[in-house]
Design a protein around this motif. Structure first.
Motif, PDB file in Angstrom:
ATOM      1  N   VAL A  69       0.821  -1.225   0.000  1.00 40.39           N
ATOM      2  CA  VAL A  69       0.000   0.000   0.000  1.00 40.39           C
ATOM      3  C   VAL A  69       0.848   1.265   0.000  1.00 40.39           C
ATOM      4  CG1 VAL A  69      -1.974  -1.111   1.091  1.00 40.39           C
ATOM      5  CG2 VAL A  69      -0.201  -0.089   2.526  1.00 40.39           C
ATOM      6  N   ILE A  70       2.167   1.136   0.147  1.00 41.87           N
ATOM      7  CA  ILE A  70       3.067   2.295   0.126  1.00 41.87           C
ATOM      8  C   ILE A  70       4.120   2.053  -0.953  1.00 41.87           C
ATOM      9  CG2 ILE A  70       4.605   3.766   1.483  1.00 41.87           C
ATOM     10  CD1 ILE A  70       3.294   2.667   4.004  1.00 41.87           C
ATOM     11  N   PRO A  71       3.891   2.506  -2.172  1.00 42.06           N
ATOM     12  CA  PRO A  71       4.806   2.206  -3.287  1.00 42.06           C
ATOM     13  C   PRO A  71       6.268   2.562  -3.032  1.00 42.06           C
ATOM     14  CG  PRO A  71       2.755   3.111  -4.122  1.00 42.06           C
ATOM     15  CD  PRO A  71       2.692   3.229  -2.623  1.00 42.06           C
ATOM     16  N   PRO A  72       6.598   3.714  -2.426  1.00 38.42           N
ATOM     17  CA  PRO A  72       8.026   3.995  -2.182  1.00 38.42           C
ATOM     18  C   PRO A  72       8.680   2.957  -1.276  1.00 38.42           C
ATOM     19  CG  PRO A  72       6.738   6.008  -1.989  1.00 38.42           C
ATOM     20  CD  PRO A  72       5.763   4.883  -2.073  1.00 38.42           C
ATOM     21  N   LEU A  73       7.933   2.475  -0.272  1.00 29.38           N
ATOM     22  CA  LEU A  73       8.477   1.432   0.601  1.00 29.38           C
ATOM     23  C   LEU A  73       8.645   0.131  -0.168  1.00 29.38           C
ATOM     24  CD1 LEU A  73       9.356   0.424   3.384  1.00 29.38           C
ATOM     25  CD2 LEU A  73       6.939  -0.084   3.869  1.00 29.38           C
TER      26      LEU A  73
END
Length: 364
Positions: A189-193
């Motif tokens: 749910v957190i693309p950068p992560l």
């Protein structure tokens, strides 16, 4: 062994060597050895499922049975002994991940799926963590360079770097648990992560500067299912432990820590680690790698599944592990004791560790 020792056995002319860099990277290819490695082993180059499957299944079954003993036995001594047996058996089962990176995907039908289901996902080291990474280590222009995910010039580093390198493996199972139970689900749910976890924490690499490229095609689909399986399993382990008992999980993590330490020690002697970043010839790669053939008695324990022949593996990366012993005998008999091939053979673990330690103590 130094570069000048290998030149008299190389088939390439002396004039060509003048254009090569110094050190092992400057070793010209011994064409007789390279030809013999291929020609003498064609008939034993096929992976045999009747060897792979029983070996992997028995290793995994023994490892899990001994792990159950470590958890359930009341005697601390017997529990510790059972834990050590578990670590050795699961270590062997885990190292089939190395075979998965080299065998053709059609060579052993179902083996990749079976290994991931029985070993990779339960141990939170699915094959995605090695496939597509380890083959870069074998690339002719990458081995021993800054682009090699599995190479550091350990022999040229400070003495303290070796114990730090080895003991850091003890933290691996905790990192794997956090990765699968927390970071991968959050990354969904957190693309950068997700990008950070894939680039920095999705491969069994030792080069801290390595950044993994995004998965594509069929491999990306395989990654999805393997990540999903490992995350579901990791979350189940934490949830069950929080509501029942942490003892089984802690003992399991301790056993995996021991397997990781064994593998890290093996890694220390898999190569001589003397390259300073130059691209190497195949013969240079061979001479920077290590065979520990018989009569070294304990090599099958600390370097199982054919990894006692790591230098030979760099000559014949696709040779199945069960054929390496015979390939070694044929090459040694054909090339003789004074050959370049013989220079990649060593007597055991402790002399290799001693050589590496002494190298780190030399003035630069």
């Amino acid at each position: 062994m130094i570069a000048t020792d290998t030149l008299e056995f190389a088939a390439a002319p002396t004039k060509a060597a003048a254009s090569l860099p110094p050190g092992l990277a400057g070793t010209p290819d011994d064409r007789e050895m390279l030809r013999a490695a291929v020609d003498l082993t064609r008939d034993i180059a096929t992976a045999r499922p009747e060897i792979y499957w029983p070996d992997m299944l028995i290793s995994a079954a023994l490892g899990y049975a001994a792990l159950a003993g470590a958890i359930l036995l009341e005697s601390p001594l017997l529990a510790a002994l059972s834990g050590m047996v578990s670590a050795l058996a699961l270590y062997r089962a885990l190292l089939f991940i190395h075979e998965l990176t080299h065998i053709h995907k059609t060579a052993l039908p179902g083996f990749r799926f079976g290994w991931n289901l029985l070993v990779g996902i339960p141990m939170m080291i699915p094959s995605l963590m090695y496939e597509g990474v380890h083959t870069l280590h074998h690339a002719r222009t990458r081995y021993g360079t800054a682009e090699d995910p599995e190479y550091l010039p350990l022999a040229l580093m400070k003495p303290w770097s070796l114990p730090v390198f080895a003991l850091s493996a003890l933290l691996l199972p905790i990192g794997l648990l956090i990765r699968s139970a927390v970071l991968v689900p959050l990354g969904a749910v957190i693309p950068p992560l997700r990008k950070l976890v894939w680039e920095r924490a999705s491969s069994l690499s030792i080069n801290p500067d390595f950044r993994r490229r995004p998965p594509e095609g069929d491999f990306a689909r395989m990654v999805f299912w393997q990540e999903l399986g490992a995350s579901v399993w990791a979350i189940f382990l934490i949830t069950w432990s929080a509501t029942h008992s942490w003892r089984p999980l802690l003992i399991g993590l301790a056993v995996i820590s021991l397997t990781a330490l064994l593998n890290q020690i093996r890694t220390l002697v898999a190569h001589l680690w003397e390259n300073e970043g130059e691209a190497m010839t195949v013969t240079g790669q061979y001479l920077d790698s290590v065979n520990v053939p018989p009569p070294a008695a304990f090599a099958p324990l600390w370097a199982p599944v054919g990894l006692r022949y790591h230098a030979l593996h760099h000559l014949l990366p696709s040779m199945p592990y069960h054929s390496l012993d015979e390939a070694h005998r044929r090459l040694r008999r054909h090339l003789g004791l004074g050959s370049t091939y013989e220079k990649g053979n060593y007597v055991g673990l402790m002399p290799l560790l001693g050589r590496l330690v002494r190298s780190t103590m030399m003035p630069r």
